[in-house]
Design a protein around this motif. Structure first.
Motif, PDB file in Angstrom:
ATOM      1  N   GLY A  65      -4.307   2.949   1.110  1.00  0.00           N
ATOM      2  CA  GLY A  65      -3.139   2.872   0.239  1.00  0.00           C
ATOM      3  C   GLY A  65      -3.399   2.381  -1.160  1.00  0.00           C
ATOM      4  O   GLY A  65      -2.499   1.900  -1.834  1.00  0.00           O
ATOM      5  N   HIS A  95       2.195  10.176  -2.040  1.00  0.00           N
ATOM      6  CA  HIS A  95       1.932   8.890  -1.387  1.00  0.00           C
ATOM      7  C   HIS A  95       3.259   8.288  -0.938  1.00  0.00           C
ATOM      8  O   HIS A  95       4.270   8.446  -1.613  1.00  0.00           O
ATOM      9  CB  HIS A  95       1.238   7.922  -2.347  1.00  0.00           C
ATOM     10  CG  HIS A  95      -0.165   8.306  -2.652  1.00  0.00           C
ATOM     11  ND1 HIS A  95      -0.489   9.298  -3.557  1.00  0.00           N
ATOM     12  CD2 HIS A  95      -1.339   7.839  -2.177  1.00  0.00           C
ATOM     13  CE1 HIS A  95      -1.802   9.422  -3.618  1.00  0.00           C
ATOM     14  NE2 HIS A  95      -2.344   8.548  -2.785  1.00  0.00           N
ATOM     15  N   PRO A 126       0.836  -1.210   0.000  1.00  0.00           N
ATOM     16  CA  PRO A 126       0.000   0.000   0.000  1.00  0.00           C
ATOM     17  C   PRO A 126       0.865   1.252   0.000  1.00  0.00           C
ATOM     18  O   PRO A 126       1.941   1.276   0.593  1.00  0.00           O
ATOM     19  CB  PRO A 126      -0.785  -0.088   1.305  1.00  0.00           C
ATOM     20  CG  PRO A 126      -0.511  -1.405   1.899  1.00  0.00           C
ATOM     21  CD  PRO A 126       0.661  -1.999   1.204  1.00  0.00           C
ATOM     22  N   GLU A 127       0.385   2.279  -0.683  1.00  0.00           N
ATOM     23  CA  GLU A 127       1.048   3.585  -0.674  1.00  0.00           C
ATOM     24  C   GLU A 127       0.037   4.594  -0.153  1.00  0.00           C
ATOM     25  O   GLU A 127      -0.926   4.930  -0.831  1.00  0.00           O
ATOM     26  CB  GLU A 127       1.532   3.953  -2.078  1.00  0.00           C
ATOM     27  CG  GLU A 127       2.635   3.035  -2.559  1.00  0.00           C
ATOM     28  CD  GLU A 127       3.224   3.488  -3.881  1.00  0.00           C
ATOM     29  OE1 GLU A 127       3.114   4.686  -4.221  1.00  0.00           O
ATOM     30  OE2 GLU A 127       3.805   2.638  -4.564  1.00  0.00           O
ATOM     31  N   TYR A 128       0.272   5.054   1.076  1.00  0.00           N
ATOM     32  CA  TYR A 128      -0.685   5.914   1.771  1.00  0.00           C
ATOM     33  C   TYR A 128      -0.546   7.380   1.369  1.00  0.00           C
ATOM     34  O   TYR A 128       0.560   7.889   1.179  1.00  0.00           O
ATOM     35  CB  TYR A 128      -0.505   5.780   3.283  1.00  0.00           C
ATOM     36  CG  TYR A 128      -0.761   4.377   3.771  1.00  0.00           C
ATOM     37  CD1 TYR A 128      -2.028   3.820   3.703  1.00  0.00           C
ATOM     38  CD2 TYR A 128       0.268   3.598   4.290  1.00  0.00           C
ATOM     39  CE1 TYR A 128      -2.274   2.533   4.144  1.00  0.00           C
ATOM     40  CE2 TYR A 128       0.040   2.312   4.742  1.00  0.00           C
ATOM     41  CZ  TYR A 128      -1.239   1.787   4.658  1.00  0.00           C
ATOM     42  OH  TYR A 128      -1.477   0.511   5.086  1.00  0.00           O
ATOM     43  N   ALA A 174       3.969   1.855   2.500  1.00  0.00           N
ATOM     44  CA  ALA A 174       3.749   1.469   3.892  1.00  0.00           C
ATOM     45  C   ALA A 174       5.052   1.162   4.612  1.00  0.00           C
ATOM     46  O   ALA A 174       5.234   1.539   5.770  1.00  0.00           O
ATOM     47  CB  ALA A 174       2.804   0.267   3.970  1.00  0.00           C
TER      48      ALA A 174
END
Length: 102
Positions: free
Chosen positions: A78, A93, A12-14, A96
């Motif tokens: 994400g 972004h 995931p890329e938050y 994680a």
């Protein structure tokens, strides 16, 4: 690190920030995010964020322009759907793994 249904790795890329100088307040990111991560705010002539009712046309006089802001960062999963629809590429972004190390 997670895996997708097909077994390929996925991380995931938050959403960590939105550039208020670049954001045009189009609302596309808000529409694709079902997690209530962002809200549209007004920016007045002093550069202050103000709440407004998008349904009330009279509020338009109180601010110079609209921008999207992060209001519930912890709700972000994400998926980066917001970044894929942003015409101005104004969102940042972070993977994680990098957030856990910080």
């Amino acid at each position: 690190m997670f895996t997708r249904r097909d077994g390929k790795p996925w991380e995931p890329e938050y959403l960590v920030s939105i550039n208020g100088e670049t954001c045009i307040g189009c609302g596309r990111c808000f529409k694709v995010c079902g997690r209530d991560v962002m809200h549209l705010k007004g920016l007045n002539e002093d550069g202050e964020l103000i709440d407004f009712d998008p349904e009330d046309d009279e509020d338009d006089e109180e601010f110079e322009r609209k921008i999207m802001v992060i209001v519930n960062a912890g709700n972000c999963i994400g998926c980066t759907a917001c970044a894929r629809v942003c015409p101005k590429n104004c969102q940042t972004h972070t993977p994680a793994g990098e957030l856990e190390a910080a």
